[in-house]
Design a protein around this motif. Structure first.
Motif, PDB file in Angstrom:
ATOM      1  N   CYS A  56      13.882  51.795  27.498  1.00 54.24           N
ATOM      2  CA  CYS A  56      14.214  50.686  26.590  1.00 54.24           C
ATOM      3  C   CYS A  56      14.394  49.370  27.361  1.00 54.24           C
ATOM      4  N   GLY A  57      13.584  48.354  26.992  1.00 58.10           N
ATOM      5  CA  GLY A  57      13.687  47.047  27.643  1.00 58.10           C
ATOM      6  C   GLY A  57      15.015  46.364  27.384  1.00 58.10           C
ATOM      7  N   HIS A  58      15.553  46.507  26.179  1.00 60.51           N
ATOM      8  CA  HIS A  58      16.851  45.905  25.850  1.00 60.51           C
ATOM      9  C   HIS A  58      17.971  46.558  26.663  1.00 60.51           C
ATOM     10  N   GLU A  63      21.939  46.342  31.116  1.00 59.37           N
ATOM     11  CA  GLU A  63      22.459  46.814  32.406  1.00 59.37           C
ATOM     12  C   GLU A  63      22.937  45.652  33.275  1.00 59.37           C
ATOM     13  N   GLN A  64      22.316  44.490  33.132  1.00 51.76           N
ATOM     14  CA  GLN A  64      22.723  43.321  33.908  1.00 51.76           C
ATOM     15  C   GLN A  64      24.079  42.781  33.459  1.00 51.76           C
ATOM     16  N   ILE A  65      24.459  43.119  32.221  1.00 53.51           N
ATOM     17  CA  ILE A  65      25.716  42.624  31.654  1.00 53.51           C
ATOM     18  C   ILE A  65      26.861  43.620  31.876  1.00 53.51           C
ATOM     19  N   ILE A  66      26.515  44.876  32.140  1.00 54.74           N
ATOM     20  CA  ILE A  66      27.524  45.934  32.259  1.00 54.74           C
ATOM     21  C   ILE A  66      28.644  45.583  33.253  1.00 54.74           C
ATOM     22  N   PRO A  67      28.336  45.091  34.469  1.00 56.53           N
ATOM     23  CA  PRO A  67      29.434  44.769  35.401  1.00 56.53           C
ATOM     24  C   PRO A  67      30.433  43.775  34.832  1.00 56.53           C
ATOM     25  N   GLU A  68      29.922  42.755  34.143  1.00 56.55           N
ATOM     26  CA  GLU A  68      30.802  41.749  33.539  1.00 56.55           C
ATOM     27  C   GLU A  68      31.634  42.374  32.417  1.00 56.55           C
ATOM     28  N   LEU A 102      25.600  63.190  41.443  1.00 56.90           N
ATOM     29  CA  LEU A 102      26.668  62.247  41.778  1.00 56.90           C
ATOM     30  C   LEU A 102      28.004  62.644  41.159  1.00 56.90           C
ATOM     31  N   LYS A 103      27.912  63.490  40.093  1.00 57.26           N
ATOM     32  CA  LYS A 103      29.110  63.842  39.312  1.00 57.26           C
ATOM     33  C   LYS A 103      29.775  62.582  38.754  1.00 57.26           C
ATOM     34  N   ALA A 104      28.948  61.618  38.459  1.00 54.85           N
ATOM     35  CA  ALA A 104      29.425  60.334  37.931  1.00 54.85           C
ATOM     36  C   ALA A 104      28.227  59.541  37.422  1.00 54.85           C
ATOM     37  N   THR A 105      28.521  58.477  36.715  1.00 61.30           N
ATOM     38  CA  THR A 105      27.457  57.567  36.281  1.00 61.30           C
ATOM     39  C   THR A 105      26.889  56.856  37.500  1.00 61.30           C
ATOM     40  N   PRO A 106      25.571  56.825  37.659  1.00 61.19           N
ATOM     41  CA  PRO A 106      24.981  56.089  38.795  1.00 61.19           C
ATOM     42  C   PRO A 106      25.438  54.636  38.819  1.00 61.19           C
ATOM     43  N   ASP A 107      25.555  54.071  40.021  1.00 60.88           N
ATOM     44  CA  ASP A 107      25.985  52.670  40.108  1.00 60.88           C
ATOM     45  C   ASP A 107      24.875  51.750  39.592  1.00 60.88           C
ATOM     46  N   HIS A 108      25.201  50.481  39.456  1.00 58.39           N
ATOM     47  CA  HIS A 108      24.287  49.537  38.823  1.00 58.39           C
ATOM     48  C   HIS A 108      23.015  49.325  39.641  1.00 58.39           C
ATOM     49  N   GLU A 109      23.135  49.386  40.957  1.00 52.30           N
ATOM     50  CA  GLU A 109      21.955  49.217  41.805  1.00 52.30           C
ATOM     51  C   GLU A 109      20.962  50.358  41.582  1.00 52.30           C
ATOM     52  N   MET A 110      21.482  51.588  41.501  1.00 52.14           N
ATOM     53  CA  MET A 110      20.586  52.721  41.265  1.00 52.14           C
ATOM     54  C   MET A 110      19.995  52.655  39.863  1.00 52.14           C
ATOM     55  N   MET A 111      20.818  52.255  38.882  1.00 46.69           N
ATOM     56  CA  MET A 111      20.309  52.127  37.523  1.00 46.69           C
ATOM     57  C   MET A 111      19.169  51.109  37.474  1.00 46.69           C
ATOM     58  N   ASP A 112      19.317  50.005  38.181  1.00 47.28           N
ATOM     59  CA  ASP A 112      18.252  48.998  38.232  1.00 47.28           C
ATOM     60  C   ASP A 112      16.959  49.604  38.774  1.00 47.28           C
ATOM     61  N   VAL A 194      29.455  38.063  25.628  1.00 44.25           N
ATOM     62  CA  VAL A 194      30.142  39.161  26.318  1.00 44.25           C
ATOM     63  C   VAL A 194      31.633  39.158  25.993  1.00 44.25           C
ATOM     64  N   GLU A 195      32.201  37.972  25.880  1.00 41.78           N
ATOM     65  CA  GLU A 195      33.636  37.858  25.612  1.00 41.78           C
ATOM     66  C   GLU A 195      34.012  38.505  24.273  1.00 41.78           C
ATOM     67  N   SER A 196      33.233  38.220  23.235  1.00 47.56           N
ATOM     68  CA  SER A 196      33.528  38.799  21.922  1.00 47.56           C
ATOM     69  C   SER A 196      33.275  40.309  21.921  1.00 47.56           C
ATOM     70  N   PHE A 197      32.262  40.724  22.665  1.00 48.92           N
ATOM     71  CA  PHE A 197      31.945  42.152  22.790  1.00 48.92           C
ATOM     72  C   PHE A 197      33.111  42.881  23.464  1.00 48.92           C
ATOM     73  N   ALA A 198      33.600  42.299  24.533  1.00 53.81           N
ATOM     74  CA  ALA A 198      34.726  42.881  25.264  1.00 53.81           C
ATOM     75  C   ALA A 198      35.986  42.917  24.404  1.00 53.81           C
ATOM     76  N   ARG A 199      36.169  41.887  23.594  1.00 50.75           N
ATOM     77  CA  ARG A 199      37.341  41.831  22.719  1.00 50.75           C
ATOM     78  C   ARG A 199      37.338  43.004  21.729  1.00 50.75           C
ATOM     79  N   THR A 200      36.162  43.315  21.204  1.00 49.30           N
ATOM     80  CA  THR A 200      36.057  44.443  20.273  1.00 49.30           C
ATOM     81  C   THR A 200      36.339  45.759  20.979  1.00 49.30           C
ATOM     82  N   ILE A 201      35.796  45.918  22.175  1.00 45.00           N
ATOM     83  CA  ILE A 201      36.039  47.139  22.959  1.00 45.00           C
ATOM     84  C   ILE A 201      37.534  47.305  23.205  1.00 45.00           C
ATOM     85  N   ASN A 202      38.184  46.262  23.670  1.00 47.25           N
ATOM     86  CA  ASN A 202      39.613  46.323  23.968  1.00 47.25           C
ATOM     87  C   ASN A 202      40.432  46.668  22.733  1.00 47.25           C
ATOM     88  N   TYR A 203      40.049  46.090  21.619  1.00 51.55           N
ATOM     89  CA  TYR A 203      40.744  46.345  20.352  1.00 51.55           C
ATOM     90  C   TYR A 203      40.617  47.826  19.962  1.00 51.55           C
TER      91      TYR A 203
END
Length: 207
Positions: A56-58, A63-68, A102-112, A194-203
């Motif tokens: 998926c291109g989207h 993935e570029q936004i995930i760290p933020e 890895l027994k974990a989610t791959p880091d962002h560099e590997m995902m890229d 991203v800010e509004s997205f994060a606000r919903t997650i936190n809520y």
């Protein structure tokens, strides 16, 4: 006295208006999120889980936004790879081959690197795609999905079954999307940044 009454009324109106604004600032069900049709809280998902596909291109852009997003929510975002069709199933095998080792989610560099390998242009050969995937794994001391032993294959198939179950029960029909606490799905179209997205997650995490 009239002046004082007028000031009190103005103050009360202002307080009421501010209270109304405060209430509307909370994410709303049906606008920013919906409840999942099935409770997935017993599936061992991360509190915040992205449902995605390497095809998926989207998802690659997300993935570029995930760290933020992780920084804004103080959450390590987990992942579930969909298995909608044959190409998604093959990509899911690649992803879960990394996750189980890895027994974990791959880091962002590997995902890229995995996104880049799977989404090579039409001019790329199968050999070039395979080499890119091999490099992403072997450069990290991991076994390429093309060379997994029987035990790892069985573990991988279990993850595929889990991913399929999650997708079906949550009625996921598009990616990327996010599941929170195994109970809610975030509506990406209901957010402007991203800010509004994060606000919903936190809520939702606090519910």
């Amino acid at each position: 006295m009239k002046k004082l009454s007028s000031l009190i009324i103005t103050a009360l109106i202002s307080i009421t208006f501010l209270a109304g604004c405060s209430e509307s600032s909370h994410p709303e069900e049906g606008k920013q999120f919906v409840r999942l049709p099935a409770d997935l809280s017993n599936y061992g998902l991360a509190p915040v889980t992205e449902v995605f596909s390497l095809t998926c291109g989207h998802c690659r852009k997300m993935e570029q936004i995930i760290p933020e997003l992780e920084k804004a929510t103080n959450q390590r975002i987990g992942k579930v790879h969909v298995t909608f069709n044959e190409s998604a199933q093959i990509s899911a095998m690649i992803y879960y081959a990394a996750q189980i080792q890895l027994k974990a989610t791959p880091d962002h560099e590997m995902m890229d690197e995995l996104f880049a390998a799977v989404q090579m242009g039409e001019g790329a050969t199968q050999a070039e795609r395979k080499q890119a995937i091999d490099n992403a794994f072997e450069s990290r001391g991991l076994i390429s999905p093309y060379y997994l032993g029987e035990e790892m294959q069985q573990a991988l198939f279990k993850q595929l079954d889990l991913a399929q179950d999650v997708s079906v029960k949550a009625k996921i029909n598009s990616v990327p999307t996010f599941i929170v606490s195994g109970k809610y799905m975030i509506l990406t179209q209901g957010h402007s940044d991203v800010e509004s997205f994060a606000r919903t997650i936190n809520y939702l995490v606090e519910q």
